[in-house]
Design a protein around this motif. Structure first.
Motif, PDB file in Angstrom:
ATOM      1  N   SER A  22       0.846  -1.188   0.000  1.00  0.00           N
ATOM      2  CA  SER A  22       0.000   0.000   0.000  1.00  0.00           C
ATOM      3  C   SER A  22       0.877   1.232   0.000  1.00  0.00           C
ATOM      4  N   GLY A  23       0.331   2.298  -0.506  1.00  0.00           N
ATOM      5  CA  GLY A  23       1.091   3.532  -0.534  1.00  0.00           C
ATOM      6  C   GLY A  23       0.240   4.683  -1.019  1.00  0.00           C
ATOM      7  N   VAL A  24       0.860   5.854  -1.053  1.00  0.00           N
ATOM      8  CA  VAL A  24       0.176   7.079  -1.443  1.00  0.00           C
ATOM      9  C   VAL A  24       1.018   7.788  -2.497  1.00  0.00           C
ATOM     10  N   TYR A  25       0.350   8.341  -3.527  1.00  0.00           N
ATOM     11  CA  TYR A  25       1.041   9.088  -4.568  1.00  0.00           C
ATOM     12  C   TYR A  25       0.430  10.477  -4.653  1.00  0.00           C
ATOM     13  N   ALA A  26       1.237  11.501  -4.408  1.00  0.00           N
ATOM     14  CA  ALA A  26       0.808  12.894  -4.558  1.00  0.00           C
ATOM     15  C   ALA A  26       1.405  13.436  -5.847  1.00  0.00           C
ATOM     16  N   ASP A  27       0.552  13.670  -6.844  1.00  0.00           N
ATOM     17  CA  ASP A  27       1.051  14.100  -8.149  1.00  0.00           C
ATOM     18  C   ASP A  27       1.120  15.622  -8.249  1.00  0.00           C
ATOM     19  N   ASP A  54       5.715  13.676  -6.794  1.00  0.00           N
ATOM     20  CA  ASP A  54       6.318  14.322  -7.956  1.00  0.00           C
ATOM     21  C   ASP A  54       7.239  15.415  -7.436  1.00  0.00           C
ATOM     22  N   VAL A  55       8.469  15.486  -7.935  1.00  0.00           N
ATOM     23  CA  VAL A  55       9.405  16.519  -7.476  1.00  0.00           C
ATOM     24  C   VAL A  55       9.945  17.384  -8.612  1.00  0.00           C
ATOM     25  N   LYS A  56       9.489  17.095  -9.833  1.00  0.00           N
ATOM     26  CA  LYS A  56      10.003  17.838 -10.988  1.00  0.00           C
ATOM     27  C   LYS A  56       9.026  17.646 -12.144  1.00  0.00           C
ATOM     28  N   SER A  57       8.829  18.683 -12.928  1.00  0.00           N
ATOM     29  CA  SER A  57       7.896  18.592 -14.049  1.00  0.00           C
ATOM     30  C   SER A  57       8.597  18.112 -15.308  1.00  0.00           C
ATOM     31  N   LEU A  96      10.001   7.061   1.446  1.00  0.00           N
ATOM     32  CA  LEU A  96       9.782   8.237   0.612  1.00  0.00           C
ATOM     33  C   LEU A  96      10.390   8.055  -0.782  1.00  0.00           C
ATOM     34  N   ILE A  97       9.535   8.190  -1.786  1.00  0.00           N
ATOM     35  CA  ILE A  97       9.936   7.984  -3.182  1.00  0.00           C
ATOM     36  C   ILE A  97       9.769   9.286  -3.966  1.00  0.00           C
ATOM     37  N   ALA A  98      10.801   9.678  -4.700  1.00  0.00           N
ATOM     38  CA  ALA A  98      10.735  10.856  -5.571  1.00  0.00           C
ATOM     39  C   ALA A  98      10.476  10.388  -7.004  1.00  0.00           C
ATOM     40  N   ARG A  99       9.500  10.987  -7.642  1.00  0.00           N
ATOM     41  CA  ARG A  99       9.169  10.633  -9.030  1.00  0.00           C
ATOM     42  C   ARG A  99       9.716  11.731  -9.945  1.00  0.00           C
ATOM     43  N   VAL A 100      10.641  11.344 -10.828  1.00  0.00           N
ATOM     44  CA  VAL A 100      11.383  12.305 -11.653  1.00  0.00           C
ATOM     45  C   VAL A 100      11.317  11.908 -13.128  1.00  0.00           C
ATOM     46  N   PRO A 101      10.811  12.786 -14.004  1.00  0.00           N
ATOM     47  CA  PRO A 101      10.908  12.499 -15.441  1.00  0.00           C
ATOM     48  C   PRO A 101      12.383  12.463 -15.847  1.00  0.00           C
ATOM     49  N   ALA A 102      12.804  11.378 -16.447  1.00  0.00           N
ATOM     50  CA  ALA A 102      14.225  11.218 -16.752  1.00  0.00           C
ATOM     51  C   ALA A 102      14.627  11.956 -18.030  1.00  0.00           C
ATOM     52  N   PHE A 103      14.154  11.471 -19.155  1.00  0.00           N
ATOM     53  CA  PHE A 103      14.614  11.999 -20.433  1.00  0.00           C
ATOM     54  C   PHE A 103      13.611  12.963 -21.070  1.00  0.00           C
ATOM     55  N   ARG A 104      12.653  13.408 -20.284  1.00  0.00           N
ATOM     56  CA  ARG A 104      11.672  14.390 -20.743  1.00  0.00           C
ATOM     57  C   ARG A 104      11.914  15.664 -19.933  1.00  0.00           C
ATOM     58  N   ARG A 150      21.357  12.102  -6.259  1.00  0.00           N
ATOM     59  CA  ARG A 150      22.153  12.271  -5.038  1.00  0.00           C
ATOM     60  C   ARG A 150      21.591  13.378  -4.153  1.00  0.00           C
ATOM     61  N   GLU A 151      21.079  14.434  -4.769  1.00  0.00           N
ATOM     62  CA  GLU A 151      20.486  15.516  -3.993  1.00  0.00           C
ATOM     63  C   GLU A 151      19.226  15.032  -3.276  1.00  0.00           C
ATOM     64  N   LEU A 152      18.413  14.244  -3.949  1.00  0.00           N
ATOM     65  CA  LEU A 152      17.191  13.719  -3.339  1.00  0.00           C
ATOM     66  C   LEU A 152      17.518  12.767  -2.188  1.00  0.00           C
ATOM     67  N   ARG A 153      18.571  12.006  -2.334  1.00  0.00           N
ATOM     68  CA  ARG A 153      18.985  11.111  -1.242  1.00  0.00           C
ATOM     69  C   ARG A 153      19.368  11.927  -0.009  1.00  0.00           C
ATOM     70  N   GLN A 154      20.093  13.026  -0.233  1.00  0.00           N
ATOM     71  CA  GLN A 154      20.498  13.886   0.874  1.00  0.00           C
ATOM     72  C   GLN A 154      19.300  14.539   1.563  1.00  0.00           C
ATOM     73  N   LYS A 155      18.230  14.737   0.818  1.00  0.00           N
ATOM     74  CA  LYS A 155      17.037  15.366   1.380  1.00  0.00           C
ATOM     75  C   LYS A 155      16.155  14.382   2.140  1.00  0.00           C
ATOM     76  N   GLY A 156      16.527  13.095   2.134  1.00  0.00           N
ATOM     77  CA  GLY A 156      15.794  12.130   2.927  1.00  0.00           C
ATOM     78  C   GLY A 156      14.962  11.136   2.159  1.00  0.00           C
ATOM     79  N   PHE A 157      15.041  11.164   0.841  1.00  0.00           N
ATOM     80  CA  PHE A 157      14.290  10.190   0.047  1.00  0.00           C
ATOM     81  C   PHE A 157      14.967   8.821   0.129  1.00  0.00           C
ATOM     82  N   ASP A 158      14.150   7.785   0.068  1.00  0.00           N
ATOM     83  CA  ASP A 158      14.641   6.406   0.092  1.00  0.00           C
ATOM     84  C   ASP A 158      14.790   5.825  -1.315  1.00  0.00           C
ATOM     85  N   GLU A 159      14.130   6.442  -2.274  1.00  0.00           N
ATOM     86  CA  GLU A 159      14.149   5.909  -3.639  1.00  0.00           C
ATOM     87  C   GLU A 159      13.830   7.028  -4.615  1.00  0.00           C
ATOM     88  N   VAL A 160      14.399   6.941  -5.789  1.00  0.00           N
ATOM     89  CA  VAL A 160      13.993   7.799  -6.903  1.00  0.00           C
ATOM     90  C   VAL A 160      13.549   6.884  -8.030  1.00  0.00           C
TER      91      VAL A 160
END
Length: 209
Positions: A22-27, A54-57, A96-104, A150-160
């Protein structure tokens, strides 16, 4: 179609091995229009709950305070409130998971035209949402994603989780025919995992088939 027929006993054995996830996604839409409501909802979650933000558009705008050179802050998100939310969730002990568009990423492509996917004319290729895409084989692109991770890891995220992790299927894109797109994507994933994954931080990827 490969069909598997199970007895009731086999079904029960499989059910015993499964675990409910189970989990939660805030878009982006929730964070830009209802950030206060999101904060109220998430603060009651028990430790260990998976929370993806979501942490980046797709256009390259960051939703949190970043120190990456040339990074553009989003005007649609309350950056300070987002920073506070990330810190609160990290202290709360959720996964805590950060969702990041990679090549977009239009902003990075515009600032570094040689890093973008191009037409035969040399102009940058755009998708239906008028967004530029990056070349997964470009080292500047991978270096940028490593910085973000690496920046997201420093901010406390467990996964990107890097979304849009692919080369768009378009005949308009000028790409060397001798290079397998699948191999390029695999190599990019391998480099990101080697550079960013640790025993306490996960890098994962998401793309359409």
């Amino acid at each position: 179609v490969d069909i598997q027929i199970l007895t009731q006993e086999e079904i029960e054995q499989q059910e015993q091995k499964t675990q409910t996830l189970s989990g939660v996604y805030a878009d982006t839409d929730m964070l830009s229009h209802n950030l206060d409501a999101v904060k109220e909802s998430l603060k009651v979650l028990p430790e260990g709950t998976a929370v993806m933000l979501d942490v980046k558009s797709i256009f390259g705008n960051f939703y949190y305070t970043t120190t990456i050179d040339g990074a553009n802050p989003s005007s649609a998100i309350d950056i300070k409130a987002m920073d506070q939310l990330i810190q609160t969730l990290s202290n709360q002990g959720v996964y805590l998971i950060a969702r990041v568009p990679a090549f977009r990423d239009s902003a990075f492509a515009e600032a570094n035209p040689s890093s973008g996917l191009a037409l035969s004319s040399g102009a940058l290729w755009q998708d239906d949402e008028k967004c530029y895409w990056l070349n997964p084989a470009n080292e500047a692109v991978l270096s940028h994603l490593i910085q973000i991770s690496r920046e997201l890891r420093q901010k406390g995220f467990d996964e990107v989780v890097f979304t849009d992790f692919k080369i768009p299927d378009s005949g308009s894109i000028s790409y060397p025919a001798a290079i397998s797109k699948d191999d390029v994507i695999r190599q990019a994933a391998s480099e990101l995992i080697a550079a960013c994954s640790t025993g306490e931080f996960m890098v994962s990827f998401c793309s359409s088939p």
